[in-house]
Design a protein around this motif. Structure first.
Motif, mmCIF file in Angstrom:
data_model
loop_
_atom_site.group_PDB
_atom_site.id
_atom_site.type_symbol
_atom_site.label_atom_id
_atom_site.label_comp_id
_atom_site.label_asym_id
_atom_site.label_seq_id
_atom_site.Cartn_x
_atom_site.Cartn_y
_atom_site.Cartn_z
ATOM 1 N N VAL A 52 0.871 -1.176 0.000
ATOM 2 C CA VAL A 52 0.000 0.000 0.000
ATOM 3 C C VAL A 52 0.907 1.225 0.000
ATOM 4 N N ILE A 53 0.708 2.100 -0.980
ATOM 5 C CA ILE A 53 1.603 3.241 -1.169
ATOM 6 C C ILE A 53 0.811 4.541 -1.078
ATOM 7 N N ASP A 154 11.650 -6.011 9.847
ATOM 8 C CA ASP A 154 11.216 -6.555 11.131
ATOM 9 C C ASP A 154 12.376 -7.251 11.840
ATOM 10 N N VAL A 155 12.609 -6.906 13.114
ATOM 11 C CA VAL A 155 13.726 -7.467 13.876
ATOM 12 C C VAL A 155 13.577 -8.971 14.050
ATOM 13 N N LEU A 156 12.354 -9.455 14.299
ATOM 14 C CA LEU A 156 12.135 -10.870 14.590
ATOM 15 C C LEU A 156 12.153 -11.741 13.332
ATOM 16 N N THR A 157 11.381 -11.367 12.320
ATOM 17 C CA THR A 157 11.238 -12.214 11.128
ATOM 18 C C THR A 157 12.188 -11.825 9.998
ATOM 19 N N ARG A 158 12.728 -10.606 10.066
ATOM 20 C CA ARG A 158 13.619 -10.054 9.045
ATOM 21 C C ARG A 158 12.908 -9.859 7.700
ATOM 22 N N ARG A 159 11.591 -9.752 7.747
ATOM 23 C CA ARG A 159 10.832 -9.412 6.539
ATOM 24 C C ARG A 159 10.756 -7.899 6.395
ATOM 25 N N PRO A 160 10.726 -7.389 5.166
ATOM 26 C CA PRO A 160 10.537 -5.946 4.983
ATOM 27 C C PRO A 160 9.160 -5.526 5.470
ATOM 28 N N VAL A 161 9.090 -4.389 6.139
ATOM 29 C CA VAL A 161 7.841 -3.880 6.695
ATOM 30 C C VAL A 161 7.413 -2.584 6.025
ATOM 31 N N HIS A 162 8.405 -1.764 5.686
ATOM 32 C CA HIS A 162 8.090 -0.392 5.276
ATOM 33 C C HIS A 162 9.323 0.213 4.612
ATOM 34 N N TRP A 163 9.107 1.081 3.629
ATOM 35 C CA TRP A 163 10.210 1.929 3.170
ATOM 36 C C TRP A 163 9.662 3.276 2.720
ATOM 37 N N VAL A 164 10.509 4.277 2.793
ATOM 38 C CA VAL A 164 10.115 5.650 2.491
ATOM 39 C C VAL A 164 11.136 6.251 1.533
ATOM 40 N N HIS A 172 3.943 0.580 2.505
ATOM 41 C CA HIS A 172 3.629 -0.307 3.620
ATOM 42 C C HIS A 172 3.474 -1.730 3.073
ATOM 43 N N VAL A 173 4.257 -2.667 3.604
ATOM 44 C CA VAL A 173 4.239 -4.047 3.123
ATOM 45 C C VAL A 173 3.130 -4.813 3.837
ATOM 46 N N MET A 174 2.144 -5.276 3.087
ATOM 47 C CA MET A 174 0.993 -5.971 3.662
ATOM 48 C C MET A 174 1.195 -7.491 3.681
ATOM 49 N N THR A 175 1.777 -8.040 2.617
ATOM 50 C CA THR A 175 2.093 -9.473 2.571
ATOM 51 C C THR A 175 3.467 -9.649 1.953
ATOM 52 N N PHE A 176 4.107 -10.785 2.268
ATOM 53 C CA PHE A 176 5.435 -11.071 1.717
ATOM 54 C C PHE A 176 5.571 -12.585 1.592
ATOM 55 N N GLU A 177 5.358 -13.091 0.351
ATOM 56 C CA GLU A 177 5.351 -14.527 0.084
ATOM 57 C C GLU A 177 6.620 -14.944 -0.652
ATOM 58 N N VAL A 178 7.531 -15.540 0.088
ATOM 59 C CA VAL A 178 8.799 -15.983 -0.493
ATOM 60 C C VAL A 178 8.567 -17.202 -1.385
ATOM 61 N N GLY A 179 9.128 -17.179 -2.583
ATOM 62 C CA GLY A 179 9.018 -18.307 -3.507
ATOM 63 C C GLY A 179 7.812 -18.262 -4.421
ATOM 64 N N ALA A 180 6.909 -17.300 -4.233
ATOM 65 C CA ALA A 180 5.718 -17.206 -5.083
ATOM 66 C C ALA A 180 6.118 -16.755 -6.493
ATOM 67 N N VAL A 181 5.536 -17.394 -7.514
ATOM 68 C CA VAL A 181 5.886 -17.098 -8.909
ATOM 69 C C VAL A 181 4.613 -16.866 -9.714
ATOM 70 N N LEU A 182 4.610 -15.811 -10.521
ATOM 71 C CA LEU A 182 3.471 -15.497 -11.379
ATOM 72 C C LEU A 182 3.605 -16.236 -12.701
ATOM 73 N N GLU A 183 2.490 -16.755 -13.201
ATOM 74 C CA GLU A 183 2.523 -17.508 -14.458
ATOM 75 C C GLU A 183 3.046 -16.652 -15.606
ATOM 76 N N ASP A 184 3.722 -17.303 -16.547
ATOM 77 C CA ASP A 184 4.417 -16.608 -17.633
ATOM 78 C C ASP A 184 3.507 -15.720 -18.471
ATOM 79 N N SER A 185 2.267 -16.143 -18.682
ATOM 80 C CA SER A 185 1.368 -15.384 -19.560
ATOM 81 C C SER A 185 1.073 -13.992 -19.026
ATOM 82 N N LYS A 186 1.184 -13.785 -17.725
ATOM 83 C CA LYS A 186 0.884 -12.496 -17.114
ATOM 84 C C LYS A 186 1.979 -11.463 -17.367
ATOM 85 N N TRP A 187 3.137 -11.921 -17.802
ATOM 86 C CA TRP A 187 4.260 -11.015 -18.022
ATOM 87 C C TRP A 187 4.291 -10.452 -19.442
#
Length: 220
Positions: A52-53, A154-164, A172-187
């Motif tokens: 969310v920006i 985040d200190v505990l999980t080391r996931r990005p939370v926010h950048w300015v 504002h980072v709402m979700t962070f799914e490591v390894g998720a891949v978008l199907e080729d046709s969408k690119w």
């Protein structure tokens, strides 16, 4: 007897001095460990994140689906403007980026060539550590990169939370799914992106050639 008393007193003094030296040495080691600053975690080579920006100057709001795919040399920002259009921003590691809409009533496409490709997973290397702060309810380590971004992890999980960004644009980072891949046709950019490119010609394309670094200050 006097000699024995003095000898015992001297030994006691030496023992106290030794204990003090050990304590000072132990405290020094603790201080040394505290001074060693943490480093930001390298981005995973493939992930999906919902962002969310908000632009504080214009009050504009956006929701962005970020698909990062370093293995295949591509990055997609699916930008939903508040009560507005859905914009595809597809970036390739060869330096080509396509900005387009998929709207039956109104279709647009813009092609831009940059000097470099997408962000590297280790793009935060060399960032300056600023300490720990709370943001969005999370205790984060904070870094400052060059002159354009403040990054919160985040200190505990080391996931990005926010950048300015330097402009004040906040992500504002709402979700962070490591390894998720978008199907080729969408690119795949639509046909009218390439038809437009042919009509514009090489000379016009060259005039839009600029550094991705300046663009990324506002679009990561």
């Amino acid at each position: 007897m006097a000699f024995l008393v003095r000898s015992t007193s001297t030994e006691a003094t030496l023992c106290l001095l030794l204990l003090l030296l050990m304590r000072v040495s132990s405290n020094t080691n603790v201080i040394t460990k505290q001074v060693k600053h943490p480093k930001p975690k390298t981005w995973p080579k493939q992930f999906h994140s919902v962002l969310v920006i908000k632009n504080p100057k214009t009050e504009e709001m956006q929701v962005v689906d970020l698909w990062y795919d370093w293995y295949n040399g591509r990055n997609l920002n699916l930008v939903q403007h508040q009560l507005g259009k859905l914009l595809y921003d597809v970036e390739w590691n060869n330096g080509t980026s396509y900005y387009f809409t998929l709207n039956d009533s109104y279709s647009e496409c813009r092609t831009v060539v940059f000097e470099v490709g997408i962000l590297r997973p280790n793009w935060l290397e060399g960032a300056t550590y600023l300490g720990q702060r709370y943001i969005d309810g999370f205790l984060c380590n904070v870094w400052y990169k060059v002159d354009f971004i403040w990054y919160y992890e985040d200190v505990l999980t080391r996931r990005p939370v926010h950048w300015v960004f330097y402009t004040g644009r906040a992500v504002h980072v709402m979700t962070f799914e490591v390894g998720a891949v978008l199907e080729d046709s969408k690119w795949q950019a639509p046909d009218y992106c390439f038809n437009k490119e042919e009509d514009e010609g090489e000379e016009h394309q060259t005039t839009r050639f600029r550094s991705r670094d300046s663009y990324q200050r506002d679009s990561i």
